[in-house]
Design a protein around this motif. Structure first.
Motif, PDB file in Angstrom:
ATOM      1  N   LEU A 269     -15.903  -5.689 -12.532  1.00  0.00           N
ATOM      2  CA  LEU A 269     -16.064  -6.598 -11.423  1.00  0.00           C
ATOM      3  C   LEU A 269     -16.651  -7.809 -12.002  1.00  0.00           C
ATOM      4  O   LEU A 269     -16.538  -8.874 -11.459  1.00  0.00           O
ATOM      5  N   ALA A 270     -17.298  -7.702 -13.053  1.00  0.00           N
ATOM      6  CA  ALA A 270     -17.951  -8.862 -13.576  1.00  0.00           C
ATOM      7  C   ALA A 270     -17.002  -9.983 -13.722  1.00  0.00           C
ATOM      8  O   ALA A 270     -17.322 -11.108 -13.428  1.00  0.00           O
ATOM      9  N   GLY A 271     -15.774  -9.684 -14.187  1.00  0.00           N
ATOM     10  CA  GLY A 271     -14.858 -10.787 -14.336  1.00  0.00           C
ATOM     11  C   GLY A 271     -14.482 -11.390 -13.048  1.00  0.00           C
ATOM     12  O   GLY A 271     -14.448 -12.593 -12.883  1.00  0.00           O
ATOM     13  N   VAL A 272     -14.150 -10.540 -12.099  1.00  0.00           N
ATOM     14  CA  VAL A 272     -13.724 -11.121 -10.850  1.00  0.00           C
ATOM     15  C   VAL A 272     -14.890 -11.801 -10.208  1.00  0.00           C
ATOM     16  O   VAL A 272     -14.782 -12.832  -9.622  1.00  0.00           O
ATOM     17  N   VAL A 273     -16.055 -11.158 -10.297  1.00  0.00           N
ATOM     18  CA  VAL A 273     -17.211 -11.793  -9.705  1.00  0.00           C
ATOM     19  C   VAL A 273     -17.402 -13.136 -10.353  1.00  0.00           C
ATOM     20  O   VAL A 273     -17.621 -14.124  -9.700  1.00  0.00           O
ATOM     21  N   ALA A 274     -17.280 -13.190 -11.654  1.00  0.00           N
ATOM     22  CA  ALA A 274     -17.526 -14.449 -12.315  1.00  0.00           C
ATOM     23  C   ALA A 274     -16.375 -15.397 -12.152  1.00  0.00           C
ATOM     24  O   ALA A 274     -16.563 -16.592 -12.006  1.00  0.00           O
ATOM     25  N   LEU A 275     -15.149 -14.861 -12.177  1.00  0.00           N
ATOM     26  CA  LEU A 275     -14.002 -15.750 -12.217  1.00  0.00           C
ATOM     27  C   LEU A 275     -13.519 -16.124 -10.835  1.00  0.00           C
ATOM     28  O   LEU A 275     -13.276 -17.282 -10.550  1.00  0.00           O
TER      29      LEU A 275
ATOM     30  N   LYS B 177     -35.951 -15.182  -1.603  1.00  0.00           N
ATOM     31  CA  LYS B 177     -36.831 -15.828  -0.635  1.00  0.00           C
ATOM     32  C   LYS B 177     -36.977 -15.019   0.650  1.00  0.00           C
ATOM     33  O   LYS B 177     -37.917 -15.227   1.412  1.00  0.00           O
ATOM     34  N   GLY B 178     -36.025 -14.123   0.913  1.00  0.00           N
ATOM     35  CA  GLY B 178     -36.062 -13.342   2.136  1.00  0.00           C
ATOM     36  C   GLY B 178     -35.357 -13.993   3.301  1.00  0.00           C
ATOM     37  O   GLY B 178     -35.412 -13.480   4.419  1.00  0.00           O
ATOM     38  N   THR B 179     -34.681 -15.135   3.073  1.00  0.00           N
ATOM     39  CA  THR B 179     -33.873 -15.705   4.146  1.00  0.00           C
ATOM     40  C   THR B 179     -32.607 -14.885   4.345  1.00  0.00           C
ATOM     41  O   THR B 179     -31.969 -14.956   5.389  1.00  0.00           O
ATOM     42  N   VAL B 180     -32.234 -14.136   3.327  1.00  0.00           N
ATOM     43  CA  VAL B 180     -31.250 -13.057   3.432  1.00  0.00           C
ATOM     44  C   VAL B 180     -31.980 -11.765   3.097  1.00  0.00           C
ATOM     45  O   VAL B 180     -32.684 -11.698   2.085  1.00  0.00           O
ATOM     46  N   ASP B 181     -31.847 -10.762   3.956  1.00  0.00           N
ATOM     47  CA  ASP B 181     -32.565  -9.513   3.762  1.00  0.00           C
ATOM     48  C   ASP B 181     -31.775  -8.476   2.979  1.00  0.00           C
ATOM     49  O   ASP B 181     -32.362  -7.667   2.257  1.00  0.00           O
ATOM     50  N   ALA B 182     -30.467  -8.477   3.139  1.00  0.00           N
ATOM     51  CA  ALA B 182     -29.646  -7.452   2.478  1.00  0.00           C
ATOM     52  C   ALA B 182     -28.275  -8.011   2.172  1.00  0.00           C
ATOM     53  O   ALA B 182     -27.753  -8.869   2.903  1.00  0.00           O
ATOM     54  N   MET B 183     -27.676  -7.490   1.091  1.00  0.00           N
ATOM     55  CA  MET B 183     -26.365  -7.965   0.666  1.00  0.00           C
ATOM     56  C   MET B 183     -25.705  -6.896  -0.198  1.00  0.00           C
ATOM     57  O   MET B 183     -26.380  -6.251  -1.005  1.00  0.00           O
ATOM     58  N   PRO B 184     -24.421  -6.668  -0.053  1.00  0.00           N
ATOM     59  CA  PRO B 184     -23.733  -5.744  -0.953  1.00  0.00           C
ATOM     60  C   PRO B 184     -23.535  -6.373  -2.326  1.00  0.00           C
ATOM     61  O   PRO B 184     -23.213  -7.554  -2.436  1.00  0.00           O
ATOM     62  N   GLN B 185     -23.762  -5.574  -3.369  1.00  0.00           N
ATOM     63  CA  GLN B 185     -23.535  -6.023  -4.733  1.00  0.00           C
ATOM     64  C   GLN B 185     -22.873  -4.895  -5.506  1.00  0.00           C
ATOM     65  O   GLN B 185     -22.606  -3.828  -4.970  1.00  0.00           O
ATOM     66  N   TYR B 186     -22.624  -5.125  -6.800  1.00  0.00           N
ATOM     67  CA  TYR B 186     -21.960  -4.181  -7.677  1.00  0.00           C
ATOM     68  C   TYR B 186     -22.896  -3.879  -8.838  1.00  0.00           C
ATOM     69  O   TYR B 186     -23.384  -4.804  -9.498  1.00  0.00           O
ATOM     70  N   VAL B 187     -23.168  -2.609  -9.089  1.00  0.00           N
ATOM     71  CA  VAL B 187     -24.261  -2.208  -9.974  1.00  0.00           C
ATOM     72  C   VAL B 187     -24.214  -2.893 -11.337  1.00  0.00           C
ATOM     73  O   VAL B 187     -25.160  -3.581 -11.743  1.00  0.00           O
ATOM     74  N   ALA B 188     -23.135  -2.699 -12.091  1.00  0.00           N
ATOM     75  CA  ALA B 188     -23.091  -3.205 -13.467  1.00  0.00           C
ATOM     76  C   ALA B 188     -23.100  -4.726 -13.509  1.00  0.00           C
ATOM     77  O   ALA B 188     -23.826  -5.336 -14.298  1.00  0.00           O
ATOM     78  N   THR B 189     -22.300  -5.324 -12.656  1.00  0.00           N
ATOM     79  CA  THR B 189     -22.218  -6.785 -12.628  1.00  0.00           C
ATOM     80  C   THR B 189     -23.549  -7.404 -12.249  1.00  0.00           C
ATOM     81  O   THR B 189     -23.997  -8.387 -12.845  1.00  0.00           O
ATOM     82  N   TYR B 190     -24.202  -6.816 -11.253  1.00  0.00           N
ATOM     83  CA  TYR B 190     -25.471  -7.369 -10.787  1.00  0.00           C
ATOM     84  C   TYR B 190     -26.569  -7.178 -11.835  1.00  0.00           C
ATOM     85  O   TYR B 190     -27.426  -8.051 -12.006  1.00  0.00           O
ATOM     86  N   ALA B 191     -26.530  -6.064 -12.541  1.00  0.00           N
ATOM     87  CA  ALA B 191     -27.503  -5.843 -13.614  1.00  0.00           C
ATOM     88  C   ALA B 191     -27.383  -6.927 -14.678  1.00  0.00           C
ATOM     89  O   ALA B 191     -28.394  -7.491 -15.134  1.00  0.00           O
ATOM     90  N   ASP B 192     -26.157  -7.244 -15.065  1.00  0.00           N
ATOM     91  CA  ASP B 192     -25.964  -8.278 -16.081  1.00  0.00           C
ATOM     92  C   ASP B 192     -26.321  -9.664 -15.553  1.00  0.00           C
ATOM     93  O   ASP B 192     -26.853 -10.506 -16.290  1.00  0.00           O
ATOM     94  N   LEU B 193     -26.045  -9.909 -14.261  1.00  0.00           N
ATOM     95  CA  LEU B 193     -26.408 -11.191 -13.668  1.00  0.00           C
ATOM     96  C   LEU B 193     -27.922 -11.397 -13.721  1.00  0.00           C
ATOM     97  O   LEU B 193     -28.408 -12.442 -14.173  1.00  0.00           O
ATOM     98  N   LEU B 194     -28.686 -10.411 -13.265  1.00  0.00           N
ATOM     99  CA  LEU B 194     -30.140 -10.535 -13.276  1.00  0.00           C
ATOM    100  C   LEU B 194     -30.676 -10.587 -14.709  1.00  0.00           C
ATOM    101  O   LEU B 194     -31.642 -11.311 -14.997  1.00  0.00           O
ATOM    102  N   ASN B 195     -30.054  -9.837 -15.592  1.00  0.00           N
ATOM    103  CA  ASN B 195     -30.505  -9.837 -16.978  1.00  0.00           C
ATOM    104  C   ASN B 195     -30.385 -11.219 -17.610  1.00  0.00           C
ATOM    105  O   ASN B 195     -31.299 -11.675 -18.316  1.00  0.00           O
ATOM    106  N   THR B 196     -29.276 -11.896 -17.358  1.00  0.00           N
ATOM    107  CA  THR B 196     -29.119 -13.242 -17.928  1.00  0.00           C
ATOM    108  C   THR B 196     -30.044 -14.242 -17.234  1.00  0.00           C
ATOM    109  O   THR B 196     -30.534 -15.166 -17.876  1.00  0.00           O
ATOM    110  N   GLU B 197     -30.308 -14.046 -15.944  1.00  0.00           N
ATOM    111  CA  GLU B 197     -31.250 -14.923 -15.248  1.00  0.00           C
ATOM    112  C   GLU B 197     -32.652 -14.793 -15.835  1.00  0.00           C
ATOM    113  O   GLU B 197     -33.360 -15.778 -16.022  1.00  0.00           O
ATOM    114  N   ILE B 198     -33.046 -13.556 -16.098  1.00  0.00           N
ATOM    115  CA  ILE B 198     -34.409 -13.291 -16.551  1.00  0.00           C
ATOM    116  C   ILE B 198     -34.572 -13.483 -18.046  1.00  0.00           C
ATOM    117  O   ILE B 198     -35.577 -14.035 -18.521  1.00  0.00           O
TER     118      ILE B 198
END
Length: 318
Positions: A5-11, A91-112
């Motif tokens: 998903l990472a690709g589609v998420v990114a692309l 910020k909490g202006t959004v409380d919940a959102m669907p994500q994808y485990v592997a893609t989201y892990a890599d997204l947060l990893n690059t952010e941090i």
């Protein structure tokens, strides 16, 4: 989604893979009232966001319906820009959102840890979750239970080609010694989950990329017509059979574990919210998700209607 998903998420997402945005799914903006404070009171108002494509809209509507059943008033919003969606969750202006485990892990990893940080995701769901959860915690977010439903790259051939060469999985194609053209986006040439991965992991010989995109009608038509022998599609695409195609099994698990998972702002989280959203995890399958996408993209049903009907069918909504 090249790169899982990472690709589609990114692309395609910023995104992911997955469907058109012509479904007319409802959206609204959150109020200035602190959603986290009202949620902590045990009821009140929450905001659920989607990422602007069909699959995400459906999942957000499912989350919203489950939270409404739990006694919350739920606003819907659509946030197509990845950076804005992440900021809103933190910020909490959004409380919940669907994500994808592997893609989201890599997204947060690059952010941090920076854009050059090595990938922390893998084809193993538990390993990917173990990497994701502490990263999410550092951003004030909680990762709830993932579903078995997974949205990944898949590679399809025509049914006649599969029958002729006795192909059931990608290892079969590699062992056949056949040289194939692949219908995909141009980025397939460099993405580790596309051409390089197919060649390294499976020994598949690829002579050319026919540039038709990720899981597009043009890609599926090219494989059906024989312009390409292999096409990059997605595991949640329920239409490949309409093109007389079959997806070959990723038997060596090239693709990462992009299971659907609810991400919740930790300050907003209550036991009721956890219970409501976690009730989906043991129910939602990849086949279910493909069928839901088809109802919206092919049958032109509204995401909210599809979501509520699904939950009723599964006994999660009265």
């Amino acid at each position: 989604m090249v790169g899982g998903l990472a690709g589609v998420v990114a692309l395609i997402l910023a995104l992911a893979a997955c469907g058109s945005d012509s479904s007319g799914g409802g959206s609204s903006t959150s109020t200035s009232t602190s959603a986290a404070a009202s949620a902590a009171a045990g009821g009140g108002k929450l905001t659920v966001a989607d990422a602007g494509f069909t699959e995400s809209k459906i999942l957000a509507e499912i989350y919203a319906a489950l939270l409404e059943k739990a006694g919350y008033k739920v606003d819907r919003t659509s946030v197509q820009q990845t950076e804005l969606a992440q900021s809103s969750l933190e910020k909490g202006t959004v409380d919940a959102m669907p994500q994808y485990v592997a893609t989201y892990a890599d997204l947060l990893n690059t952010e941090i840890n920076g854009s050059q940080a090595a990938s922390v995701s893998s084809p193993d769901l538990q390993r990917s979750l173990a990497a994701l959860r502490p990263l999410a915690q550092r951003r004030g977010l909680t990762v709830l239970d993932p579903a078995s439903a997974v949205d990944q790259n898949a590679f399809a051939v025509s049914k006649s080609f599969a029958t002729q060469h006795r192909l059931k999985n990608l290892s079969d194609l590699g062992a056949s010694g056949l040289t194939v053209k692949i219908a995909a986006g141009p980025e397939c040439a460099t993405r580790p989950f596309c051409q390089p991965g197919l060649e390294k992991t499976y020994g598949i010989k690829i002579s050319e990329i026919v540039r038709t995109g990720v899981d597009t009608p043009q890609t599926k038509a090219a494989v059906r017509k024989g312009t390409a022998q292999l096409g990059l599609v997605l595991t949640t695409d329920a239409t490949i059979a309409d093109y007389d195609l079959v997806a070959l099994t990723d038997d060596k698990k090239l693709q990462n574990a992009d299971n659907l998972v609810p991400i919740v702002n930790t300050k907003s989280l209550t036991p009721k919210i956890s219970a409501a959203l976690n009730s989906l995890a043991p129910v939602l399958t990849t086949a279910d998700l493909a069928a839901l996408n088809e109802k919206v993209d092919s049958d032109r049903e509204k995401p909210a209607d599809v979501a509520r009907s699904y939950l009723k069918d599964k006994g999660l909504l009265g």
